[in-house]
Design an enzyme around this catalytic site. Structure first.
Site, PDB file in Angstrom:
ATOM      1  N   ASP A 272      12.938  14.078  66.814  1.00  0.00           N
ATOM      2  CA  ASP A 272      11.682  14.733  66.415  1.00  0.00           C
ATOM      3  C   ASP A 272      11.794  16.253  66.510  1.00  0.00           C
ATOM      4  O   ASP A 272      12.069  16.796  67.578  1.00  0.00           O
ATOM      5  CB  ASP A 272      10.537  14.237  67.296  1.00  0.00           C
ATOM      6  CG  ASP A 272      10.366  12.734  67.226  1.00  0.00           C
ATOM      7  OD1 ASP A 272      10.695  12.147  66.176  1.00  0.00           O
ATOM      8  OD2 ASP A 272       9.916  12.138  68.221  1.00  0.00           O
TER       9      ASP A 272
ATOM     10  N   ASP B 243      18.682  15.606  69.048  1.00  0.00           N
ATOM     11  CA  ASP B 243      17.310  15.107  69.146  1.00  0.00           C
ATOM     12  C   ASP B 243      16.821  14.657  67.773  1.00  0.00           C
ATOM     13  O   ASP B 243      17.340  15.099  66.739  1.00  0.00           O
ATOM     14  CB  ASP B 243      16.421  16.240  69.678  1.00  0.00           C
ATOM     15  CG  ASP B 243      14.966  15.850  69.834  1.00  0.00           C
ATOM     16  OD1 ASP B 243      14.676  14.691  70.158  1.00  0.00           O
ATOM     17  OD2 ASP B 243      14.105  16.732  69.636  1.00  0.00           O
TER      18      ASP B 243
END
Length: 174
Positions: free
Chosen positions: A10, A8
């Site tokens: 963020d 991922d």
């Protein structure tokens, strides 16, 4: 054939927590400490529940995110043994698509464009591993999950937790 990892953006390779808190202080003149947001969701970080979304819709927010400590070195290490894909649910904030791509080109130029996936729903991802900070993405993932520590997931313990990139490497590099 190498195993694959979905990473991922963020909250995992981009330090959104620090960024939100810094933007809040800059905009409102009030410093909110990391300890004050522990266990809260992003929409509960600030007294005005609309502020985090306002920042996320502001041009430049995603482009100016700081890099998470240890992320660059860790991904370079992981790429020696795994196929690494950057996977980001970027559809909710339309300006985030070009900003995230530019951010990746600057900070992670060694990641091929072929290994960048912007999507709306991560349940379609079929890698062997997923490193993410959001329970909603990990709960429906069919492979092995690693929950990257974040203020909003401190009260969840049903996924393997890694508090930082050193801990991720200990789990994945043999």
């Amino acid at each position: 054939m190498k195993k694959s990892i979905a990473v991922d953006m963020d909250g995992v390779i981009a330090d959104t927590e620090t960024h939100f808190l810094n933007w809040y202080e800059r905009e409102y003149g009030v410093r909110i400490g990391v300890h004050e947001i522990q266990g809260r969701e992003e929409n509960e970080m600030f007294p005005d529940k609309t502020v985090a979304r306002k920042f996320a819709f502001t041009p430049g927010f995603f482009r100016s995110l700081p890099v998470m400590t240890g992320a660059v070195e860790a991904l370079k290490t992981l790429m020696k043994s795994y196929d690494v894909y950057i996977v980001s649910a970027a559809m909710e904030f339309p300006q985030s698509l070009p900003e995230k791509l530019e951010w990746l080109k600057e900070h992670f130029p060694f990641i091929s464009w072929r290994n960048i996936i912007f999507c709306g729903d991560k349940s379609i991802i079929g890698t062997d591993y997923m490193i993410d900070d959001h329970i909603k993405n990990l709960d429906f993932f069919k492979g092995t999950t690693i929950m990257f520590h974040a203020f909003h997931n401190v009260n969840h313990n049903h996924h393997q937790r890694a508090n930082n990139w050193d801990e991720v490497l200990k789990l994945l590099v043999k």
